[in-house]
Design a protein around this motif. Structure first.
Motif, short mmCIF file in Angstrom:
data_model
loop_
_atom_site.label_atom_id
_atom_site.label_comp_id
_atom_site.label_asym_id
_atom_site.label_seq_id
_atom_site.Cartn_x
_atom_site.Cartn_y
_atom_site.Cartn_z
N ALA A 132 0.79 -1.25 -0.06
CA ALA A 132 -0.10 -0.10 -0.22
C ALA A 132 0.95 1.38 -0.05
O ALA A 132 0.57 2.44 -0.68
N ASP A 133 1.97 1.18 0.61
CA ASP A 133 2.77 2.37 0.64
C ASP A 133 3.46 2.59 -0.76
O ASP A 133 3.80 3.98 -0.89
N GLY A 151 4.33 -7.17 -15.21
CA GLY A 151 3.30 -6.19 -15.20
C GLY A 151 1.81 -6.84 -15.01
O GLY A 151 1.14 -6.17 -14.40
N ALA A 152 1.70 -7.94 -15.73
CA ALA A 152 0.44 -8.36 -15.32
C ALA A 152 0.24 -8.99 -14.03
O ALA A 152 -0.91 -8.85 -13.37
N ALA A 153 1.29 -9.46 -13.35
CA ALA A 153 1.11 -9.58 -12.13
C ALA A 153 1.08 -8.51 -11.22
O ALA A 153 -0.04 -8.84 -10.30
N THR A 154 1.52 -7.48 -11.50
CA THR A 154 1.21 -6.14 -10.71
C THR A 154 0.06 -5.83 -10.76
O THR A 154 -0.59 -5.46 -9.53
N VAL A 155 -0.90 -5.68 -11.92
CA VAL A 155 -2.13 -5.32 -12.16
C VAL A 155 -2.84 -6.28 -11.14
O VAL A 155 -3.91 -5.62 -10.58
N ALA A 156 -2.61 -7.47 -11.27
CA ALA A 156 -3.52 -8.55 -10.79
C ALA A 156 -3.40 -8.27 -8.76
O ALA A 156 -4.35 -8.38 -8.21
N VAL A 157 -2.35 -7.90 -8.41
CA VAL A 157 -1.91 -7.77 -7.10
C VAL A 157 -2.64 -6.59 -6.73
O VAL A 157 -3.38 -6.48 -5.64
N ALA A 158 -2.49 -5.45 -7.40
CA ALA A 158 -3.25 -4.16 -7.19
C ALA A 158 -4.50 -4.28 -7.01
O ALA A 158 -5.36 -3.61 -6.26
N GLY A 162 -6.81 -3.77 -3.76
CA GLY A 162 -7.55 -2.50 -3.82
C GLY A 162 -6.97 -1.13 -3.90
O GLY A 162 -7.06 -0.24 -3.05
N VAL A 163 -5.52 -1.37 -4.30
CA VAL A 163 -4.53 -0.26 -4.35
C VAL A 163 -4.31 0.23 -5.84
O VAL A 163 -4.17 -0.52 -6.74
N GLU A 164 -4.61 1.56 -5.81
CA GLU A 164 -4.18 2.29 -7.14
C GLU A 164 -2.81 3.02 -7.09
O GLU A 164 -2.54 3.80 -6.47
N LEU A 165 -1.97 2.10 -8.18
CA LEU A 165 -0.46 2.61 -8.20
C LEU A 165 -0.48 3.76 -9.40
O LEU A 165 -1.33 3.72 -10.27
#
Length: 256
Positions: A132-133, A151-158, A162-165
């Motif tokens: 979240a940080d 990148g696909a993994a990052t989208v899935a994790v975010a 519920g975190v918007e990067l």
């Protein structure tokens, strides 16, 4: 004999113009010889360089040329006719681009898994403690582009968290993300556990529970246009066998 252990995409593109050489494997006595080109995900750079050297030592007269880049870029090059004998992807989605086009010979074999970890500069100057940080307004975070497995993994994790990067850049490979962190251009980057381990003291790794939402599976396959099919299959067997498991586990990869 020297392979290219970190071929940039430009070099991968250049391979497309090379003429295929006649197959040389196996020899009359059943031993292997010849040269194969292996397209492999950037996160496999260290392990596949080590495995290629071990394979060549076990099979004198063989040479393994390695081309590393983002899996999506490599899959595109294979589809466009770049000469390669083996493809090792960092996810099943980009492998499917190759198999759906019937460019493979045989079925892909899963050989490793990997998950995300936060990489920060030594001392963690931005004080990152968890996923979240990374959404903090003053945090410069770098990620892989969504088309790339990390990148696909990052989208899935975010999404799951519920975190918007709001990344300052999206890179084409984990290698590029790590470079932004080690050069001081980013406060944090999302790469694989194995990348943090391989970077040694150049970065610090911060694990986070949400990483379990997107564990990547790595498949490998011989390609239908290989001019060295026997040698290509032998290398795939080497990677998926005991030697490959030992090297991959030491680098932090999980079992498939």
């Amino acid at each position: 004999m020297r392979r290219s252990a970190g071929v940039a995409l430009a070099a991968v593109l250049a391979l497309a113009g090379c003429a295929a050489q006649p197959a040389e494997a196996p020899t009359a006595d059943g031993s292997l010889s010849g040269t194969i080109t292996v397209f492999a995900a950037a996160s496999l750079t260290g392990t596949f360089t080590e495995l290629a050297s071990a394979f060549e030592a076990e099979h004198p007269g063989t040479e393994v040329e390695l081309a590393f880049a983002g899996s999506s870029d490599l899959a595109t090059q294979i589809a466009e006719g770049a000469p390669a004998d083996v493809f090792a992807s960092a996810d099943t989605r980009n492998m499917a681009k190759v198999t759906d086009a019937a460019l493979n010979a045989g079925d892909p074999v899963d050989f490793a898994t990997n998950s995300l970890e936060i990489a920060v500069p030594p001392g963690n100057p931005a004080g990152i403690a968890g996923f979240a940080d990374l959404a903090g307004p003053d945090v410069k975070v770098v990620v892989c582009a969504p088309a790339v497995p990390c990148g696909a993994a990052t989208v899935a994790v975010a999404t799951a968290a519920g975190v918007e990067l709001a990344p300052v850049s999206e890179e084409s490979s984990v290698t590029d993300v790590l470079g932004k962190v080690t050069s001081g251009e980013a406060d944090a980057g999302l790469v694989y556990v194995t990348d943090v381990l391989a970077a040694g003291d150049a970065v610090e790794g911060i694990g986070f529970d949400e990483a379990g939402e997107a564990v990547n599976t790595y498949p490998i396959v011989t390609l239908g246009d290989s001019v060295e099919p026997d040698l290509a299959r032998a290398f795939v067997d080497f990677v998926t066998g005991a030697a490959g498991r030992t090297v991959l586990a030491a680098a932090g990869f999980g079992a498939p």
